[in-house]
Design a protein around this motif. Structure first.
Motif, mmCIF file in Angstrom:
data_model
loop_
_atom_site.group_PDB
_atom_site.id
_atom_site.type_symbol
_atom_site.label_atom_id
_atom_site.label_comp_id
_atom_site.label_asym_id
_atom_site.label_seq_id
_atom_site.Cartn_x
_atom_site.Cartn_y
_atom_site.Cartn_z
ATOM 1 N N ASP A 1 0.828 -1.209 0.000
ATOM 2 C CA ASP A 1 0.000 0.000 0.000
ATOM 3 C C ASP A 1 0.863 1.260 0.000
ATOM 4 O OD1 ASP A 1 -2.075 -1.759 -0.009
ATOM 5 O OD2 ASP A 1 -2.921 -1.174 1.909
ATOM 6 N N LEU A 2 1.846 1.242 -0.881
ATOM 7 C CA LEU A 2 2.669 2.442 -1.069
ATOM 8 C C LEU A 2 1.816 3.557 -1.650
ATOM 9 C CD1 LEU A 2 5.300 4.029 -1.196
ATOM 10 C CD2 LEU A 2 5.877 2.787 -3.305
ATOM 11 N N PHE A 3 1.000 3.214 -2.663
ATOM 12 C CA PHE A 3 0.043 4.162 -3.220
ATOM 13 C C PHE A 3 -1.372 3.733 -2.864
ATOM 14 C CE2 PHE A 3 3.419 6.075 -5.507
ATOM 15 C CZ PHE A 3 2.960 7.333 -5.886
ATOM 16 N N LEU A 23 8.815 -10.974 4.763
ATOM 17 C CA LEU A 23 8.326 -9.611 4.570
ATOM 18 C C LEU A 23 7.117 -9.680 3.644
ATOM 19 C CD1 LEU A 23 11.736 -7.761 3.907
ATOM 20 C CD2 LEU A 23 10.714 -8.461 6.091
ATOM 21 N N THR A 24 5.974 -9.249 4.142
ATOM 22 C CA THR A 24 4.742 -9.350 3.374
ATOM 23 C C THR A 24 3.809 -8.207 3.767
ATOM 24 O OG1 THR A 24 2.922 -10.846 2.775
ATOM 25 C CG2 THR A 24 3.656 -10.888 5.063
ATOM 26 N N HIS A 25 2.736 -8.039 3.004
ATOM 27 C CA HIS A 25 1.786 -6.971 3.339
ATOM 28 C C HIS A 25 0.756 -7.452 4.352
ATOM 29 C CE1 HIS A 25 -0.703 -3.450 3.087
ATOM 30 N NE2 HIS A 25 -1.737 -4.147 2.643
ATOM 31 N N HIS A 26 0.104 -8.550 4.034
ATOM 32 C CA HIS A 26 -0.929 -9.069 4.930
ATOM 33 C C HIS A 26 -0.310 -9.906 6.050
ATOM 34 C CE1 HIS A 26 -3.303 -8.211 1.276
ATOM 35 N NE2 HIS A 26 -4.274 -7.969 2.139
ATOM 36 N N PRO A 27 -0.838 -9.810 7.240
ATOM 37 C CA PRO A 27 -0.354 -10.656 8.333
ATOM 38 C C PRO A 27 -0.455 -12.137 7.972
ATOM 39 C CG PRO A 27 -1.757 -8.910 9.186
ATOM 40 C CD PRO A 27 -1.871 -8.847 7.694
ATOM 41 N N PHE A 45 7.285 -9.753 9.224
ATOM 42 C CA PHE A 45 7.043 -8.314 9.311
ATOM 43 C C PHE A 45 5.998 -7.964 8.260
ATOM 44 C CE2 PHE A 45 11.489 -8.312 10.976
ATOM 45 C CZ PHE A 45 11.216 -7.766 12.220
ATOM 46 N N CYS A 46 4.945 -7.253 8.665
ATOM 47 C CA CYS A 46 3.843 -6.968 7.748
ATOM 48 C C CYS A 46 3.168 -5.655 8.123
ATOM 49 C CB CYS A 46 2.826 -8.114 7.772
ATOM 50 S SG CYS A 46 2.131 -8.411 9.419
ATOM 51 N N GLY A 47 2.125 -5.325 7.390
ATOM 52 C CA GLY A 47 1.364 -4.103 7.655
ATOM 53 C C GLY A 47 -0.118 -4.378 7.526
ATOM 54 N N HIS A 48 -0.780 -3.577 6.700
ATOM 55 C CA HIS A 48 -2.179 -3.739 6.293
ATOM 56 C C HIS A 48 -3.197 -3.330 7.347
ATOM 57 C CE1 HIS A 48 -5.583 -5.178 4.026
ATOM 58 N NE2 HIS A 48 -5.918 -6.036 4.970
ATOM 59 N N ILE A 49 -2.957 -3.672 8.600
ATOM 60 C CA ILE A 49 -3.986 -3.487 9.641
ATOM 61 C C ILE A 49 -4.028 -2.059 10.171
ATOM 62 C CG2 ILE A 49 -4.688 -4.209 11.962
ATOM 63 C CD1 ILE A 49 -3.713 -6.978 11.352
ATOM 64 N N HIS A 50 -2.925 -1.309 10.081
ATOM 65 C CA HIS A 50 -2.807 0.017 10.701
ATOM 66 C C HIS A 50 -3.044 -0.091 12.206
ATOM 67 C CE1 HIS A 50 -4.152 2.112 6.661
ATOM 68 N NE2 HIS A 50 -3.351 1.070 6.456
ATOM 69 N N PRO A 51 -2.252 -0.880 12.906
ATOM 70 C CA PRO A 51 -2.557 -1.198 14.307
ATOM 71 C C PRO A 51 -2.461 0.003 15.243
ATOM 72 C CG PRO A 51 -0.345 -1.925 13.750
ATOM 73 C CD PRO A 51 -0.982 -1.492 12.456
ATOM 74 N N VAL A 77 3.381 -6.451 13.329
ATOM 75 C CA VAL A 77 2.614 -5.618 12.406
ATOM 76 C C VAL A 77 3.060 -4.177 12.592
ATOM 77 C CG1 VAL A 77 0.324 -4.949 11.609
ATOM 78 C CG2 VAL A 77 0.666 -7.200 12.660
ATOM 79 N N LEU A 78 3.519 -3.567 11.501
ATOM 80 C CA LEU A 78 3.991 -2.182 11.578
ATOM 81 C C LEU A 78 2.821 -1.208 11.509
ATOM 82 C CD1 LEU A 78 6.636 -3.714 10.818
ATOM 83 C CD2 LEU A 78 7.268 -1.706 9.474
ATOM 84 N N PRO A 79 2.951 -0.060 12.151
ATOM 85 C CA PRO A 79 1.911 0.968 12.025
ATOM 86 C C PRO A 79 1.909 1.558 10.627
ATOM 87 C CG PRO A 79 3.797 1.831 13.213
ATOM 88 C CD PRO A 79 4.060 0.365 13.023
ATOM 89 N N ALA A 80 0.800 2.158 10.244
ATOM 90 C CA ALA A 80 0.738 2.855 8.964
ATOM 91 C C ALA A 80 1.627 4.094 9.033
ATOM 92 C CB ALA A 80 -0.698 3.248 8.647
#
Length: 208
Positions: free
Chosen positions: A75-77, A132-136, A145-151, A176-179
């Motif tokens: 979700d870079l863009f 390293l991925t986007h979805h958990p 290490f992932c993102g997507h959730i905006h924890p 899960v990394l923050p947005a």
């Protein structure tokens, strides 16, 4: 804040990025570039100057670490091409680090556009014992290490006071990394006793 995972050292930055010291690799998730322009196009009252905020923050975190590589965890863009693509082109041109994108569900811009900027795209990456991925996703033998959730984490004070803070959310085999991006929103998670939560409070990271 400095933490160790599987005998590797990482730094949690209050802007929401994570720096892997041994590899000089900066991980950033969910920047959602173009979201401000997307909202403005459809009439949302978002100030024009907000368009540049994400690039200012990116410059700041890159300056702090000076990484060899930058990996965006999806979700870079936010959506299709808009005026912010040109700003991204300029940012890539002046950033000396190699840039990698692990694609997320919002990354719908044609890969050829990134390839022209020498930005490499992957569905996922496995480096040593890390995924390293986007979805958990929890995968045997790997730490994710992932993102997507905006924890975010919700903290309760005395009475009815409460705070909702973006956070790095770590379970046994996943973080899960923050947005990173402005105007992205957050999703509050409820940690178990085994989880570790590193909240972002102004210009610092605090374990809660």
């Amino acid at each position: 804040m400095n933490i160790s995972i599987q005998q590797q050292n990482f730094i949690l930055h209050p802007l929401g990025g994570l720096f892997w010291e041994e590899r000089s690799l900066l991980l950033i998730s969910d920047v959602h570039l173009g979201k401000v322009s997307h909202f403005r196009k459809f009439g949302a009252a978002v100030p024009r100057k907000a368009i540049h905020k994400n690039f200012v923050l990116l410059d700041k975190i890159v300056s702090d670490f000076q990484p060899f590589q930058i990996c965006f965890l999806g979700d870079l863009f936010h959506s299709s091409l808009n005026k912010e693509w040109e700003l991204f082109e300029n940012w890539v041109a002046k950033t000396p680090a190699e840039i990698i994108l692990v694609s997320g569900n919002h990354d719908i811009i044609a890969p050829e556009k990134f390839e022209k900027l020498d930005v490499k795209i992957f569905p996922e990456l496995v480096l040593e014992n890390f995924l390293l991925t986007h979805h958990p996703e929890e995968r045997q033998g790997l730490f994710t290490f992932c993102g997507h959730i905006h924890p975010a984490v919700r903290l309760q004070g005395f009475g009815r006071q409460h705070l909702r803070l973006p956070c790095f959310f770590k379970s046994k085999n996943q973080m899960v990394l923050p947005a990173f991006g402005e105007f992205t929103g957050t999703h509050a998670l409820k940690p178990s006793k085994q989880d570790e939560v590193f909240a972002i409070v102004e210009d610092t990271v605090v374990k809660v």
